[in-house]
Design an enzyme around this catalytic site. Structure first.
Site, PDB file in Angstrom:
ATOM      1  CG  HIS A   3      -1.951  -1.103   1.181  1.00  0.00           C
ATOM      2  ND1 HIS A   3      -2.845  -1.325   2.210  1.00  0.00           N
ATOM      3  CD2 HIS A   3      -2.231  -2.043   0.244  1.00  0.00           C
ATOM      4  CE1 HIS A   3      -3.617  -2.351   1.909  1.00  0.00           C
ATOM      5  NE2 HIS A   3      -3.266  -2.811   0.725  1.00  0.00           N
ATOM      6  CD  GLU A  58      -1.749   4.043   3.647  1.00  0.00           C
ATOM      7  OE1 GLU A  58      -2.909   4.183   4.065  1.00  0.00           O
ATOM      8  OE2 GLU A  58      -1.443   3.273   2.715  1.00  0.00           O
TER       9      GLU A  58
END
Length: 368
Positions: free
Chosen positions: A59, A61
Site C-alpha cells: 500500500h 503508506e
C-alpha cells in the site's frame, strides 16, 4: 474523528493535492485495491512519497515509509484514504505508521471497507498519534466514486465511449477517421485508466481494432479485452484473434459448436458461457457480476450502436463520453447512425463539456 474541528491550512491542502495526484496516476492499475497516494512531511518539507503498488500491494503508506531516508519521528503523513488496519498479504498500514513514530496522520476520507472503516482512527489515537479527517474531502470523494461503487454493488464501474460525426453517424463504408488526434489521445488515456475494455465481435469484425493503449511507455498497461460474441463469430483474421495468445482476451458467449470452441481455446482465449436475456442478447448484468468476481473493477466499453444503446437503456454505464466531430460522413453507401442520443440525454441528465483543449472535436461527459 478528531475531537476538535479541523482547521486545515493552505499548506495542508497543497500536500493533500500532491497525494491525490499520486493516487490519480495509478488509477485502474491497482487491481482490486483502491489507488492511494501518500505524502510524508517534516518541518513543512516533503521527505517521502508513496503510491499503491501496481496490482494493489504494498500500500501507499507502506511504500512512503519504506522509501524514506530520514528519521520519521515527529513527521506528518497525508494520505487520501483511511489507512488499513487488518492483516492481509502485507502487514496493516497502521502498524507501520506506529512503528515509524510518525506523530500526525491526515486522511481525506474514511474507507467504506467494513474491515477498516473508523477503526484506524481509534488505533492510531490509542498510540497518541494525532489524527485529522476530511481534508479535500469532496474532491477526493469524487476520485473514489468508482471504488465506492465497486464496494457497494459488487460490479465494475463502467465507462462508455462513442464517437459520432457531425451528421450523427458512427460508421460509413468509405469513412475517414471520425475524431482528431487530441480525441484519440484522450481515448488512449481512458484505456490506460481501465483494467478491461469491452466491445462486440460485430464491431471487431467490421473495424478490426487493437483495443490497446498506445500512449508511449504505457503500452504495457493496456486493458484486458472483453468480447461479447453470442456464437463465437469473431473473425480469425482480426487483430484481436491473431494476438490472443499474447494478450489477455475473454469472450462471453452463449452457444457454439465444438470445433469453434476448440479453435478459440487453442488461442488461449478465456471462454465464459452466459445465458441469453429475452432469447436474443447476452445477459449484461450477469456479465458485469462475473467481471467483478474475476477481479475487474473498471471497464471501458467501446461498442457499436447496438451494444452501446442496449447498455444505455439498461443504465449500466456509470459515466459516458460522447465524442462529436465536425466532420460529416458520407451517406451514399453503407452507414450506421447512432440511435442512443435521446436515451443518453434522458437517462444521464448531468453533463460536463470537456472540449477546451481537444481542437474542433467536442467531448461531453454524461453522468446519472
Amino acid at each position: 474523528m478528531s475531537s476538535k474541528k479541523n482547521k486545515f491550512t493552505k499548506t495542508d491542502k497543497l500536500f493533500m493535492e500532491i497525494a491525490l495526484d499520486l493516487a490519480r496516476s495509478r488509477q485502474g492499475l491497482t487491481g482490486t485495491n483502491p489507488s492511494v497516494g501518500c505524502v510524508i512531511v517534516k518541518n513543512n518539507n516533503i521527505i517521502s512519497i508513496g503510491q499503491t503498488s501496481y496490482n494493489g500491494r504494498p500500500h501507499a503508506e507502506f511504500n512512503a515509509i519504506k522509501n524514506c531516508n530520514e528519521k520519521l519521528s515527529g513527521a506528518k503523513m497525508y494520505v487520501t484514504l483511511e489507512p488499513c488496519n487488518h492483516q492481509g498479504v502485507t502487514p496493516p498500514c497502521t502498524n507501520e505508521i506506529i512503528k515509524s513514530k510518525i506523530s500526525e496522520v491526515v486522511y481525506a476520507l474514511e474507507d467504506t471497507d467494513i474491515r477498516v472503516r473508523k477503526k484506524s482512527f481509534k488505533i492510531l489515537k490509542s498510540h497518541k498519534i494525532n489524527v485529522s479527517i476530511g481534508l479535500l474531502k469532496d474532491k477526493v470523494k469524487k476520485f473514489y466514486n468508482p471504488y465506492f461503487f465497486n464496494r457497494k454493488n459488487k460490479k465494475p464501474f463502467v465507462t462508455g465511449k462513442i464517437a459520432i460525426s457531425k451528421n450523427k453517424l458512427i460508421y460509413s463504408k468509405f469513412k475517414t477517421k471520425i475524431t482528431n488526434q487530441y480525441s484519440d489521445k484522450f481515448t488512449h488515456l481512458l484505456r490506460y485508466k481501465n483494467d478491461s475494455i469491452m466491445t462486440s465481435s460485430k464491431t471487431i469484425n467490421i473495424d478490426n481494432p487493437k483495443l490497446n493503449c498506445r500512449i508511449k511507455s504505457f503500452e504495457k498497461f493496456s486493458p484486458v479485452r472483453i468480447i461479447l460474441d453470442n456464437n463465437l463469430n469473431l473473425n480469425k483474421n482480426t487483430y484481436i484473434f491473431k494476438s490472443a495468445n499474447k494478450k489477455n482476451t475473454i469472450i462471453f458467449y452463449n452457444k457454439a459448436n465444438k470445433s469453434r470452441i476448440s479453435m478459440f481455446k487453442k488461442k488461449k482465449i478465456g471462454l465464459i458461457k452466459v445465458k441469453l436475456k429475452n432469447s436474443k442478447q447476452l445477459d449484461l448484468r450477469q456479465i458485469m457480476k462475473k467481471l467483478y468476481s474475476l477481479g475487474f473493477r473498471n471497464t471501458l466499453v467501446e461498442g457499436g450502436d447496438l451494444l452501446t444503446t442496449n447498455l444505455l437503456k439498461n443504465k449500466i454505464f456509470n459515466e459516458f463520453y460522447l465524442f462529436e466531430s465536425q466532420k460529416k460522413l458520407p451517406t451514399n453507401s453503407d452507414f450506421v447512425k447512432f440511435n442512443g442520443l435521446n436515451i443518453l440525454s434522458k437517462k444521464y441528465p448531468f453533463r460536463q463539456n470537456l472540449n477546451s483543449s481537444y481542437g474542433k472535436d467536442t467531448i461531453t461527459l454524461y453522468n446519472k
